[in-house]
Every structure is written in C-alpha cells, then in structure tokens.
Design a protein around this motif. Sequence first.
Motif, PDB file in Angstrom:
ATOM      1  N   MET B   1     -14.527  24.689  37.268  1.00  0.00           N
ATOM      2  CA  MET B   1     -14.968  23.953  38.463  1.00  0.00           C
ATOM      3  C   MET B   1     -16.381  23.430  38.262  1.00  0.00           C
ATOM      4  O   MET B   1     -16.996  23.654  37.236  1.00  0.00           O
ATOM      5  CB  MET B   1     -14.922  24.889  39.680  1.00  0.00           C
ATOM      6  CG  MET B   1     -13.522  25.086  40.214  1.00  0.00           C
ATOM      7  SD  MET B   1     -13.500  25.582  41.940  1.00  0.00           S
ATOM      8  CE  MET B   1     -14.317  27.169  41.893  1.00  0.00           C
ATOM      9  N   LYS B   2     -16.856  22.739  39.280  1.00  0.00           N
ATOM     10  CA  LYS B   2     -18.207  22.160  39.205  1.00  0.00           C
ATOM     11  C   LYS B   2     -19.140  22.898  40.155  1.00  0.00           C
ATOM     12  O   LYS B   2     -18.714  23.388  41.196  1.00  0.00           O
ATOM     13  CB  LYS B   2     -18.163  20.681  39.611  1.00  0.00           C
ATOM     14  CG  LYS B   2     -17.071  19.859  38.945  1.00  0.00           C
ATOM     15  CD  LYS B   2     -17.251  19.737  37.453  1.00  0.00           C
ATOM     16  CE  LYS B   2     -16.051  18.978  36.857  1.00  0.00           C
ATOM     17  NZ  LYS B   2     -16.060  19.035  35.396  1.00  0.00           N
ATOM     18  N   ALA B   3     -20.415  22.902  39.803  1.00  0.00           N
ATOM     19  CA  ALA B   3     -21.413  23.572  40.639  1.00  0.00           C
ATOM     20  C   ALA B   3     -21.492  22.897  42.005  1.00  0.00           C
ATOM     21  O   ALA B   3     -21.308  21.680  42.123  1.00  0.00           O
ATOM     22  CB  ALA B   3     -22.774  23.522  39.949  1.00  0.00           C
ATOM     23  N   PRO B   5     -23.498  21.404  45.350  1.00  0.00           N
ATOM     24  CA  PRO B   5     -24.759  20.665  45.393  1.00  0.00           C
ATOM     25  C   PRO B   5     -25.956  21.539  45.752  1.00  0.00           C
ATOM     26  O   PRO B   5     -25.811  22.521  46.470  1.00  0.00           O
ATOM     27  CB  PRO B   5     -24.541  19.608  46.486  1.00  0.00           C
ATOM     28  CG  PRO B   5     -23.265  19.929  47.143  1.00  0.00           C
ATOM     29  CD  PRO B   5     -22.544  20.977  46.365  1.00  0.00           C
ATOM     30  N   PHE B   6     -27.100  21.174  45.196  1.00  0.00           N
ATOM     31  CA  PHE B   6     -28.348  21.894  45.499  1.00  0.00           C
ATOM     32  C   PHE B   6     -29.495  20.918  45.256  1.00  0.00           C
ATOM     33  O   PHE B   6     -29.289  19.859  44.655  1.00  0.00           O
ATOM     34  CB  PHE B   6     -28.507  23.124  44.589  1.00  0.00           C
ATOM     35  CG  PHE B   6     -28.247  22.838  43.143  1.00  0.00           C
ATOM     36  CD1 PHE B   6     -29.176  22.159  42.367  1.00  0.00           C
ATOM     37  CD2 PHE B   6     -27.033  23.218  42.549  1.00  0.00           C
ATOM     38  CE1 PHE B   6     -28.914  21.861  41.034  1.00  0.00           C
ATOM     39  CE2 PHE B   6     -26.764  22.918  41.215  1.00  0.00           C
ATOM     40  CZ  PHE B   6     -27.714  22.249  40.462  1.00  0.00           C
ATOM     41  N   THR B   7     -30.662  21.278  45.717  1.00  0.00           N
ATOM     42  CA  THR B   7     -31.853  20.485  45.409  1.00  0.00           C
ATOM     43  C   THR B   7     -32.531  21.117  44.204  1.00  0.00           C
ATOM     44  O   THR B   7     -32.710  22.333  44.151  1.00  0.00           O
ATOM     45  CB  THR B   7     -32.807  20.449  46.626  1.00  0.00           C
ATOM     46  OG1 THR B   7     -32.082  19.915  47.727  1.00  0.00           O
ATOM     47  CG2 THR B   7     -34.030  19.579  46.336  1.00  0.00           C
ATOM     48  N   TYR B   8     -32.864  20.279  43.244  1.00  0.00           N
ATOM     49  CA  TYR B   8     -33.392  20.751  41.952  1.00  0.00           C
ATOM     50  C   TYR B   8     -34.913  20.646  41.916  1.00  0.00           C
ATOM     51  O   TYR B   8     -35.476  19.619  42.275  1.00  0.00           O
ATOM     52  CB  TYR B   8     -32.774  19.879  40.848  1.00  0.00           C
ATOM     53  CG  TYR B   8     -33.222  20.180  39.441  1.00  0.00           C
ATOM     54  CD1 TYR B   8     -32.741  21.278  38.755  1.00  0.00           C
ATOM     55  CD2 TYR B   8     -34.116  19.319  38.786  1.00  0.00           C
ATOM     56  CE1 TYR B   8     -33.139  21.531  37.445  1.00  0.00           C
ATOM     57  CE2 TYR B   8     -34.511  19.565  37.481  1.00  0.00           C
ATOM     58  CZ  TYR B   8     -34.019  20.671  36.819  1.00  0.00           C
ATOM     59  OH  TYR B   8     -34.410  20.915  35.536  1.00  0.00           O
ATOM     60  N   LEU B  30     -33.529  29.349  37.966  1.00  0.00           N
ATOM     61  CA  LEU B  30     -32.651  29.082  36.821  1.00  0.00           C
ATOM     62  C   LEU B  30     -33.438  29.317  35.537  1.00  0.00           C
ATOM     63  O   LEU B  30     -34.403  28.616  35.246  1.00  0.00           O
ATOM     64  CB  LEU B  30     -32.144  27.632  36.863  1.00  0.00           C
ATOM     65  CG  LEU B  30     -31.309  27.179  35.659  1.00  0.00           C
ATOM     66  CD1 LEU B  30     -29.985  27.934  35.581  1.00  0.00           C
ATOM     67  CD2 LEU B  30     -31.041  25.679  35.709  1.00  0.00           C
ATOM     68  N   GLY B  33     -29.601  30.186  32.237  1.00  0.00           N
ATOM     69  CA  GLY B  33     -28.357  29.693  32.831  1.00  0.00           C
ATOM     70  C   GLY B  33     -27.096  30.356  32.313  1.00  0.00           C
ATOM     71  O   GLY B  33     -25.992  29.993  32.716  1.00  0.00           O
ATOM     72  N   GLN B  34     -27.216  31.356  31.447  1.00  0.00           N
ATOM     73  CA  GLN B  34     -26.002  31.906  30.814  1.00  0.00           C
ATOM     74  C   GLN B  34     -25.239  32.868  31.731  1.00  0.00           C
ATOM     75  O   GLN B  34     -24.104  33.245  31.435  1.00  0.00           O
ATOM     76  CB  GLN B  34     -26.333  32.564  29.482  1.00  0.00           C
ATOM     77  CG  GLN B  34     -27.010  31.625  28.492  1.00  0.00           C
ATOM     78  CD  GLN B  34     -26.182  30.365  28.223  1.00  0.00           C
ATOM     79  OE1 GLN B  34     -25.096  30.447  27.659  1.00  0.00           O
ATOM     80  NE2 GLN B  34     -26.678  29.204  28.639  1.00  0.00           N
ATOM     81  N   MET B  37     -25.291  29.746  35.576  1.00  0.00           N
ATOM     82  CA  MET B  37     -24.443  28.543  35.514  1.00  0.00           C
ATOM     83  C   MET B  37     -22.957  28.881  35.669  1.00  0.00           C
ATOM     84  O   MET B  37     -22.261  28.196  36.420  1.00  0.00           O
ATOM     85  CB  MET B  37     -24.715  27.743  34.230  1.00  0.00           C
ATOM     86  CG  MET B  37     -26.008  26.949  34.241  1.00  0.00           C
ATOM     87  SD  MET B  37     -26.027  25.566  35.405  1.00  0.00           S
ATOM     88  CE  MET B  37     -24.735  24.518  34.720  1.00  0.00           C
ATOM     89  N   PRO B  38     -22.445  29.927  34.984  1.00  0.00           N
ATOM     90  CA  PRO B  38     -21.053  30.290  35.259  1.00  0.00           C
ATOM     91  C   PRO B  38     -20.832  30.625  36.743  1.00  0.00           C
ATOM     92  O   PRO B  38     -19.814  30.246  37.326  1.00  0.00           O
ATOM     93  CB  PRO B  38     -20.814  31.539  34.390  1.00  0.00           C
ATOM     94  CG  PRO B  38     -21.808  31.425  33.287  1.00  0.00           C
ATOM     95  CD  PRO B  38     -23.003  30.711  33.865  1.00  0.00           C
ATOM     96  N   ASN B  41     -20.713  27.323  38.549  1.00  0.00           N
ATOM     97  CA  ASN B  41     -19.482  26.584  38.233  1.00  0.00           C
ATOM     98  C   ASN B  41     -18.247  27.251  38.843  1.00  0.00           C
ATOM     99  O   ASN B  41     -17.282  26.582  39.192  1.00  0.00           O
ATOM    100  CB  ASN B  41     -19.298  26.457  36.714  1.00  0.00           C
ATOM    101  CG  ASN B  41     -20.296  25.493  36.086  1.00  0.00           C
ATOM    102  OD1 ASN B  41     -21.046  24.815  36.780  1.00  0.00           O
ATOM    103  ND2 ASN B  41     -20.311  25.438  34.765  1.00  0.00           N
TER     104      ASN B  41
END
Lengths: 162, 294
Positions: B1-3, B5-8, B30, B33-34, B37-38, B41
């Motif tokens: 899947m995809k992450a 939305p967030f403000t970066y 962040l 991200g290992q 990120m999962p 996602n």
Amino acid sequence: MQQPLVITATINGRPVERAADPRMHLADFLRHEVGLTGTHVGCEHGVCGSCTVIVDGRPVRSCLMLAVQVDGAAVETVEGLTGASGSLSRLQRAFSEHHALQCGFCTPGMLMTLEALLRTVLNPTETDVRDAISGNICRCTGYQGIVEAALTAAKDRQGEPA
Amino acid sequence: MKAPPFTYHRPTTGEELAALLGSLENAKVLAGGQSLMPMLNLRLAFPDHLIDINRVEGLAGIKVEGEDVVVGAMTRQADVLASSVVAERLPVLAEALRHVGHIQTRSRGTYGGSCCHLDPSSEQPAMAALYDARFHVVGAAGRRTVEAADWSVGMLQSALADDEYLEAIRFTPWRDGADGRCGYGFAEYARRHGDYAIVGCAALVRVDQAGAIGRAAVVLFGVEPSPTRLPALEAASLGQAAAGFNPASHLGEVDALDVMEDIHVNAVYRRRLARVMIGRAFADALARATGAKA
Ligand SMILES: Cc1cc2nc3c(=O)[nH]c(=O)nc-3n(C[C@H](O)[C@H](O)[C@H](O)COP(=O)(O)OP(=O)(O)OC[C@H]3O[C@@H](n4cnc5c(N)ncnc54)[C@H](O)[C@@H]3O)c2cc1C
Ligand code: FES
Ligand code: FES
C-alpha cells in the motif's frame, strides 16, 4: 494535504527535476514520474528487495525512502547499468549466461544489489554474494545461477581497468 | 500500500528540530525509515507531520570522548558495522549488526532509530542494555540523559516524550587492563539470516590474572518486550573460576521471565532457546577473555 515538492536529483547520471507528493516513495517516483519502470515493486514494506536502487553509492530499498529524500542525491537504477548503445554490462551478461533469471521480477533488485557489492568487494566469496542477496527474494531460480553469475562477473571485472 | 498523506518537514539544525517537535501535534520523526516507512506503507501509522532528521547537522558519526564511544543517533547501521573504533572497542556491536536485516536496510537504518523503535527482538537496544549505555535526549525543554535501564518503558515504547528526540548513545567500553582481560559473546537464533531474532543473547566478561571472573554482563533479547539483563547470573559468576563456570547452573531467573509468545514460537520453546543462547554467548565470552578464541 501538502502540495507536491520539487525534487532535483541526478538519475543515472542525468539531472532530473520533478514534483512529487511528499508521501510518494522513491520506487513510485522512478516508475510513474520519471518513467523508469525497470525498478520493480513487490511488497512495499521492505522485505523482498525487488525495488533495490543505488543512492549516493549505497544499495537501498526504494520503497522505504521518500522521493523527496533524494533531493540533491545521485540515484542509479537498473536502466543505468547498460551502456549508451544499450549494450549489457558484464554482470547482466553473466546473468544471461548462467540462467540467473526466469520471470525476471527480482532481477533489477538483484542486479543493483550485486552491482553495489562488486564495486566495494573486489574478490567476493560465495558467502559474500549470498550474504549480499540475503535481502532479495527470488521465487524462480533457487539462487544458484545468480550466485554463479555474480562470481563470474567479479572475476572478469578484476581483469578490467578500474 | 501507499503511505497516508502528511506534511513533510526537513530541519537542518537541532534547534529547528526541537522547535518543530515542541509545536507540532501528532508528529513523527523519520530517521532511516526502515521501520517507520513499512508502518506508513502498511497504514499502521498516521502522523499528521513527518519530521525528516536525515539532514540535521551533527546527529551522525562516532566519536571517542575520553573512555567513552558516542554513537550519534543518525549513524547508519552500515557505518557502525564498518567503524574501526567500534571494531576495536565495541566489537560485539559489529558482531550483532551482522545479524540485523540486510545490506540495503543497514545502508539506511540508523543505530538511534533501532533504539527508539525498540522492537523486542532488536539487537541495538540490547547492546545499549548490555553496556549500561546512556541515551542523550534533547527536547524543547532542554537536554537530559536516560540510563539504559530506564530507556525501555514497554513494548515498542521508549522513555522519549512526544517533543523529544534522541541525539546520541554513549557507550563505555570494557578495556583490558591490570584487572584482567575482557571478552564478548554473541548468539542468536532466527529462522533465516537477517530476520529478526527469535531469541538472542550477548555477554561481556572480564577474567583476572588468576583466572577468576571479575565482572560480567548478560542480556537477552526477543524474550521479553524489552531487553532483559540477568543480574542473578551476573552476580553468581563473580569470583568463580572461568575454566569451570557453567551458566546453566544459575538460570533460575530465566524461569521467572515474562516470556513472549507468538504464532510461531510458544513460551516453552522460547525459554528453552534462551537457556541455549545464554550458554553459547557466555562460553564465547569466557573463551575470548581467556584467549581460547580470537
Ligand atoms: C527487511 C528488514 C529486516 C530487518 N531486520 C532487523 C533485524 O534483524 N534486527 C533489527 O534490529 N532491526 C531490523 N530491521 C529494522 C531496522 O533495523 C530499522 O532500521 C530500525 O528498526 C529503525 O531504525 P531507522 O533509522 O530505520 O528508524 P525509522 O524507521 O525512521 O524510525 C523508527 C522509529 O523510531 C523513531 N525515531 C528514529 N530515530 C529517532 C530519533 N533520533 N529521535 C526520536 N525518535 C526517533 C521514529 O519516529 C519511529 O517511530 C529490519 C528492517 C527490515 C526492513
Ligand atoms: S518492494 Fe521494496 S522491498 Fe519489496
Ligand atoms: S526470476 Fe522470478 S523471482 Fe527471480
């Protein structure tokens, strides 16, 4: 939601400037925004290795990096392995000679992982190769051909000028 | 899947980072991200703000300060593994890292990220527990130091407050000297190399000139929600002859541990495996301290 951010990076030696949503991962960016579909997406959570690319000289999982994070970085994908005329690299030819691929889904990730290994380890052992690809899953080959291809390419590279 | 939305956000200094953490609601840091990120996602995490600390100055690198080795939170696992300082003064950290994920995950994954994420099976927080390391923490309110024993406050839960970040981890290596020679041992069992451990154990010992154990530390990981030190075993070993010492006779405290269970591994098996891993790690530590093993 935040607006897309502009990313300036070098991809396979060429400067690229594109906008992307902050949440887009690097693999999707390469495939959908830059049009480099050689990088494959298997699991999207870091376990299969098919999305491996090289960022600033290191092999990484492109599904676990945000595209915005490569702003200013040098990215190499499987498309960058071939010469200008489309000729295959020594490692790619070795894959073909040793039947190191069947369906080919894992191949771009295997190639980029091994490319990174062969650049840093001049004379890898079979253990080095197996250790390097421990994070790349292949459902077809049983890995033997991949290991042989890597060892063959490593041997041939030693003869080449750096 | 995809992450989701967030403000970066991409701060470049510690002050900027502390200010962001102090002002934003539902923000996540962040690092490599290992793990994060999962989780994004897979939609297991929904931060409104993601604060990327990869470009914050001064967070990466390994420094020697007097006797201590200070590992910056953003130091990549690959760089700790390749460090000559670590190889010489904290070799068990490198040995442990060879079991952590794969080259691609170690390229990005950070030492501090592992310690903040606190997976019960992770090697990195266990190494911090083994060495009684100190965690240097920075927040909007200033700095503080957290002892390793107080770092993990529960499953996947560090002592960090929402507005704090980890800056560095301070290790005090065990050095050979007049009081004896030191050795380490490391043992872990996983279904495949690079997988998270089912159970792992690391041990440090010092053996004096007369062949007696003068100091010992033992940690288990993958057994309880946090790294588990074994104080009764450590104490029982002191003064004992290295040659005849059998840790298996001092494992009463292992029976009392609150051992985790999951779909693959029940508590009985995990406890048994813990005993085996302790035996191996302790034996290797003694062998190194007495020169029987390189
Ligand atoms: C295929 C695979 C196999 C793996 N195998 C192992 C293994 O065998 N052993 C193991 O230990 N790990 C393993 N990992 C996890 C890996 O080591 C992660 O890198 C690590 O757990 C998290 O570090 P990170 O830098 O990637 O942090 P991130 O994923 O970026 O962050 C993790 C968490 O810590 C927080 N955080 C990170 N840094 C800081 C900081 N400085 N201050 C405050 N909060 C912070 C984040 O907000 C987040 O909540 C594996 C990962 C993958 C994908
Ligand atoms: S798609 Fe990135 S590791 Fe599987
Ligand atoms: S060739 Fe099919 S997955 Fe590897």
